[in-house]
Design a protein around this motif. Structure first.
Motif, PDB file in Angstrom:
ATOM      1  N   GLN A   1      -1.924  -9.674   0.572  1.00  0.00           N
ATOM      2  CA  GLN A   1      -1.826  -8.228   0.482  1.00  0.00           C
ATOM      3  C   GLN A   1      -0.738  -7.772   1.441  1.00  0.00           C
ATOM      4  OE1 GLN A   1      -3.678  -6.043  -1.352  1.00  0.00           O
ATOM      5  NE2 GLN A   1      -4.978  -7.599  -2.279  1.00  0.00           N
TER       6      GLN A   1
ATOM      7  N   SER B   1       1.727  -4.348   2.678  1.00  0.00           N
ATOM      8  CA  SER B   1       1.937  -2.901   2.575  1.00  0.00           C
ATOM      9  C   SER B   1       2.999  -2.486   3.577  1.00  0.00           C
ATOM     10  CB  SER B   1       0.640  -2.135   2.838  1.00  0.00           C
ATOM     11  OG  SER B   1       0.239  -2.303   4.171  1.00  0.00           O
TER      12      SER B   1
ATOM     13  N   LYS C   1       3.655   3.001   0.917  1.00  0.00           N
ATOM     14  CA  LYS C   1       3.152   4.346   1.167  1.00  0.00           C
ATOM     15  C   LYS C   1       4.335   5.243   1.492  1.00  0.00           C
ATOM     16  CE  LYS C   1      -1.101   2.462   3.008  1.00  0.00           C
ATOM     17  NZ  LYS C   1      -1.892   2.229   4.196  1.00  0.00           N
TER      18      LYS C   1
ATOM     19  N   THR D   1       2.220  -2.928  -1.751  1.00  0.00           N
ATOM     20  CA  THR D   1       2.004  -1.485  -1.844  1.00  0.00           C
ATOM     21  C   THR D   1       2.931  -0.790  -0.868  1.00  0.00           C
ATOM     22  OG1 THR D   1       0.226  -1.570  -0.215  1.00  0.00           O
ATOM     23  CG2 THR D   1      -0.417  -1.700  -2.514  1.00  0.00           C
TER      24      THR D   1
ATOM     25  N   ASN E   1       5.096   1.182   5.105  1.00  0.00           N
ATOM     26  CA  ASN E   1       5.224   2.634   5.117  1.00  0.00           C
ATOM     27  C   ASN E   1       6.257   3.039   6.144  1.00  0.00           C
ATOM     28  OD1 ASN E   1       3.781   2.082   7.398  1.00  0.00           O
ATOM     29  ND2 ASN E   1       2.062   3.400   6.937  1.00  0.00           N
TER      30      ASN E   1
END
Length: 108
Positions: free
Chosen positions: A38, A40, A8, A6, A42
């Motif tokens: 998982q 992520s 952001k 993911t 940003n």
């Protein structure tokens, strides 16, 4: 191993996805059952990229994060941190002491 990525405020390109997947494929050599992953990333206010990864294993979770100006360098750093954690987890039973060796006394 399934990897969820993911981003952001950042678009996930195919180059980023393949780099992350290739780095996390290396973690399978430790022969630990990895249930899921998982990840992520940003962008921090100072143009820093923060990358976090959480690997689920049967005994719990392994978590690592890194902040760097280059996203690829942050991914490499997180992969190295997770590799150290898996190495420690894999060799933990060997590091524990077994029974203390008994001293044998010779009788004359």
């Amino acid at each position: 191993m399934k990897i969820n990525i993911t981003g952001k405020n950042i678009e996930i390109t195919s180059a980023i996805r393949t780099h992350i997947e290739s780095k996390f494929k290396k973690l399978e050599k430790w022969q630990v059952d990895i249930i899921g992953c998982q990840t992520s990333f940003n962008e921090e206010p100072n143009k820093q990229m923060k990358f976090e990864a959480c690997i689920t294993i049967p005994k719990g979770k392994l978590v690592a994060s890194a902040t760097h100006q280059d996203l690829y360098a942050a991914v490499n750093e997180v992969e190295q941190k997770l590799e150290r954690q898996l190495n420690k987890l894999r060799h933990k039973p060997e590091a524990r002491r077994a029974d203390k060796p008994e001293l044998e006394e010779e009788l004359d």
